[in-house]
Structures are given as C-alpha cells and as structure tokens.
Design a protein around this motif. Structure first.
Motif, PDB file in Angstrom:
ATOM      1  N   THR A  22     -85.615 -64.842 -65.566  1.00 45.54           N
ATOM      2  CA  THR A  22     -85.624 -64.489 -66.697  1.00 45.54           C
ATOM      3  C   THR A  22     -85.970 -63.081 -67.289  1.00 45.54           C
ATOM      4  O   THR A  22     -85.384 -62.483 -68.055  1.00 45.54           O
ATOM      5  CB  THR A  22     -86.744 -65.304 -67.601  1.00 45.54           C
ATOM      6  N   LEU A  25     -82.514 -61.478 -66.735  1.00 45.25           N
ATOM      7  CA  LEU A  25     -81.459 -62.008 -67.906  1.00 45.25           C
ATOM      8  C   LEU A  25     -81.765 -61.428 -69.094  1.00 45.25           C
ATOM      9  O   LEU A  25     -80.778 -60.960 -69.794  1.00 45.25           O
ATOM     10  CB  LEU A  25     -81.871 -63.500 -68.057  1.00 45.25           C
ATOM     11  N   ASP A 108     -76.161 -73.905 -66.754  1.00 42.74           N
ATOM     12  CA  ASP A 108     -76.474 -72.706 -67.576  1.00 42.74           C
ATOM     13  C   ASP A 108     -75.917 -71.240 -66.864  1.00 42.74           C
ATOM     14  O   ASP A 108     -76.057 -70.526 -67.554  1.00 42.74           O
ATOM     15  CB  ASP A 108     -78.127 -72.356 -67.126  1.00 42.74           C
ATOM     16  N   GLY A 109     -75.260 -71.575 -65.844  1.00 49.68           N
ATOM     17  CA  GLY A 109     -74.431 -70.367 -65.316  1.00 49.68           C
ATOM     18  C   GLY A 109     -73.154 -70.155 -65.750  1.00 49.68           C
ATOM     19  O   GLY A 109     -72.493 -69.207 -65.557  1.00 49.68           O
ATOM     20  N   ILE A 111     -70.474 -68.604 -68.043  1.00 46.43           N
ATOM     21  CA  ILE A 111     -70.176 -67.388 -68.827  1.00 46.43           C
ATOM     22  C   ILE A 111     -69.445 -67.617 -70.091  1.00 46.43           C
ATOM     23  O   ILE A 111     -68.506 -68.165 -70.021  1.00 46.43           O
ATOM     24  CB  ILE A 111     -69.315 -66.396 -67.919  1.00 46.43           C
ATOM     25  N   LYS A 115     -69.896 -62.522 -75.241  1.00 45.55           N
ATOM     26  CA  LYS A 115     -70.955 -61.963 -74.839  1.00 45.55           C
ATOM     27  C   LYS A 115     -70.560 -60.473 -74.435  1.00 45.55           C
ATOM     28  O   LYS A 115     -69.430 -60.158 -73.942  1.00 45.55           O
ATOM     29  CB  LYS A 115     -72.018 -62.271 -73.934  1.00 45.55           C
ATOM     30  N   SER A 119     -74.649 -57.989 -71.055  1.00 48.89           N
ATOM     31  CA  SER A 119     -75.495 -59.311 -70.949  1.00 48.89           C
ATOM     32  C   SER A 119     -74.772 -60.179 -69.831  1.00 48.89           C
ATOM     33  O   SER A 119     -75.476 -61.039 -69.083  1.00 48.89           O
ATOM     34  CB  SER A 119     -75.048 -60.143 -72.432  1.00 48.89           C
ATOM     35  N   ILE A 120     -73.521 -60.020 -69.528  1.00 46.30           N
ATOM     36  CA  ILE A 120     -72.920 -60.952 -68.639  1.00 46.30           C
ATOM     37  C   ILE A 120     -73.392 -60.564 -67.326  1.00 46.30           C
ATOM     38  O   ILE A 120     -73.433 -61.138 -66.371  1.00 46.30           O
ATOM     39  CB  ILE A 120     -71.251 -61.046 -68.889  1.00 46.30           C
ATOM     40  N   ARG A 122     -75.942 -59.147 -66.326  1.00 48.13           N
ATOM     41  CA  ARG A 122     -77.327 -59.444 -66.295  1.00 48.13           C
ATOM     42  C   ARG A 122     -77.378 -60.890 -65.939  1.00 48.13           C
ATOM     43  O   ARG A 122     -78.184 -61.310 -65.022  1.00 48.13           O
ATOM     44  CB  ARG A 122     -78.181 -59.300 -67.628  1.00 48.13           C
ATOM     45  N   LYS A 123     -76.538 -61.897 -66.433  1.00 44.46           N
ATOM     46  CA  LYS A 123     -76.495 -62.956 -66.154  1.00 44.46           C
ATOM     47  C   LYS A 123     -75.893 -63.431 -64.396  1.00 44.46           C
ATOM     48  O   LYS A 123     -76.416 -64.083 -64.016  1.00 44.46           O
ATOM     49  CB  LYS A 123     -75.420 -63.839 -66.879  1.00 44.46           C
ATOM     50  N   TYR A 127     -78.613 -64.981 -61.900  1.00 46.26           N
ATOM     51  CA  TYR A 127     -78.025 -66.227 -61.483  1.00 46.26           C
ATOM     52  C   TYR A 127     -77.569 -66.153 -59.874  1.00 46.26           C
ATOM     53  O   TYR A 127     -76.936 -67.134 -59.334  1.00 46.26           O
ATOM     54  CB  TYR A 127     -77.074 -66.962 -62.228  1.00 46.26           C
ATOM     55  N   ALA A 133     -73.372 -67.478 -61.736  1.00 44.59           N
ATOM     56  CA  ALA A 133     -72.581 -67.434 -62.932  1.00 44.59           C
ATOM     57  C   ALA A 133     -71.177 -67.705 -62.671  1.00 44.59           C
ATOM     58  O   ALA A 133     -70.588 -67.399 -61.502  1.00 44.59           O
ATOM     59  CB  ALA A 133     -72.606 -66.176 -63.386  1.00 44.59           C
TER      60      ALA A 133
END
Length: 214
Positions: A22, A25, A108-109, A111, A115, A119-120, A122-123, A127, A133
């Motif tokens: 988190t 993220l 949750d992964g 994409i 966004k 942000s992507i 970071r995801k 993950y 992701a």
C-alpha cells in the motif's frame, strides 16, 4: 514483559495485511517498522519502537520487504533490551490518525490504462512479486514486471492502452491516460518472463495493439 509484534508500517498508518504494498501503491515517500504491544484489535497496540525507511519511487514490494526484514532484527533486539531495563516509553496509538490496508486479491492487479503512467508504474512495483499487475492482449493475460513512467509526447498521443512502439533505451511505449509507460520486462500467459526486446521478437505486430479488456 507481555506480547509484542512487528508491523511493517509506521502505525497507526496502514493497519492491516498489506502495508508494504500500500505504501508503494500510494507513492509514499517514507514508510517504516513498528514494534507494538499485542492488543485484542489488530494493529492497535501501544507503540514501543519505530524506524523510518525512506522511499524513492523505485521499490517493489519484493525489494522493500527485504529491506524491512534486514532492519527488523536490530530494532527488535534494541526494543527487548530497553523493555527489560525499563527504558521504553510506550506511546498509545492515535486512532484518529489510523488508516487501513486491505487484503490483496489476484484481480486487483488488473491495469486501468486511463490512469496515469505514474500510477500504473506504482501498481506494477507494488504488485511485484504477487499477484503481478496485468492487462490483456489478443485475449491472453500479459503481466508487466518492470516499467518507467514518461511524460506524454506530442507526436505520440493515442487511446489509453495503445502500444505506440518501442525505444531502444526505454523499451515498449504504451499510452496511458496521462503520460507514457515504458515497459522493460513482460510475461505473456503460460510463458517465461522476457525483456522487452525478446518479447517484441516473439510477438508480431505488437505495435498498434490496444491493451485491456479480457
């Protein structure tokens, strides 16, 4: 002395099961380690010791977990010694400042290309290594393993998720809702992870594809 435990965040921030993920993220510039008293409610015990860890927007959950693991033993030993000698000053958590993180699920992964590239990215880092992701290309799951956010180029503006091409220094270029995501490592469903050059060689006509959906 009573029971104590270690939590990988600066409590009361990020109570729950996924604090490292988190923090990445959300793009936090710092996180940390908390040693706390065990309480009936999860992650609500008095704080005994904390250590700050600075972040620089390159960490993955895997790499940050290793940093936390490396720094925890010394902090824990110091805490136990100070508890035994009566030097610890316990600090009750301020519940008004508490925040929570959720249990992470595989789905949750996914994409969302509308966004921003930041942000992507970071995801993708959050993950890694699990659940990774991912997006879809030609009805196959495509996991993105390493990336870098870049500003939008006026000569390359398309629908979010469009594969714009590739750059010999940056990798595969993908349009997002704000900026371009350059991808250096990918893994197609049921295949091994590849660097971007090997992936391009094995995926014909990838440029112009629109990623997403299922």
């Amino acid at each position: 002395m009573g029971g104590i435990n270690v939590h990988p965040s600066l409590l009361p921030k990020y109570r729950g099961s996924s604090p490292i993920l988190t923090a990445i993220l959300n793009g936090d510039n710092k996180t940390g380690i908390t040693i706390q008293r065990i309480n009936l409610e999860m992650d609500t015990g008095s704080v005994l010791k904390q250590k700050i860890i600075m972040l620089n927007e390159t960490e993955t959950t895997e790499s940050l977990s290793k940093i936390v693991s490396a720094k925890t033993p010394e902090l824990l030993i110091t805490c136990i010694k100070e508890l035994e000698s009566g030097l610890i000053q316990e600090s009750p958590q301020d519940d008004s400042k508490a925040s929570y993180c959720k249990k992470i699920l595989k789905e949750d992964g996914l994409i969302n290309w509308s966004k921003s590239a930041l942000s992507i990215d970071r995801k993708i880092r959050a993950y890694t290594p699990w659940p990774k992701a991912y997006t879809f290309v030609r009805k196959k799951k495509l996991m993105l393993l390493k990336s870098t956010p870049k500003p939008t180029r006026s000569d390359l503006i398309c629908e979010p998720g469009t594969v714009l091409g590739f750059d010999k220094d940056d990798g595969i270029l993908i349009q997002t809702g704000d900026g371009i995501l350059s991808v250096q490592s990918l893994q197609l469903q049921s295949k091994k992870a590849n660097n971007w050059k090997s992936f391009i060689n094995g995926m014909q006509n990838f440029t112009g594809s629109v990623l997403g959906g299922d």
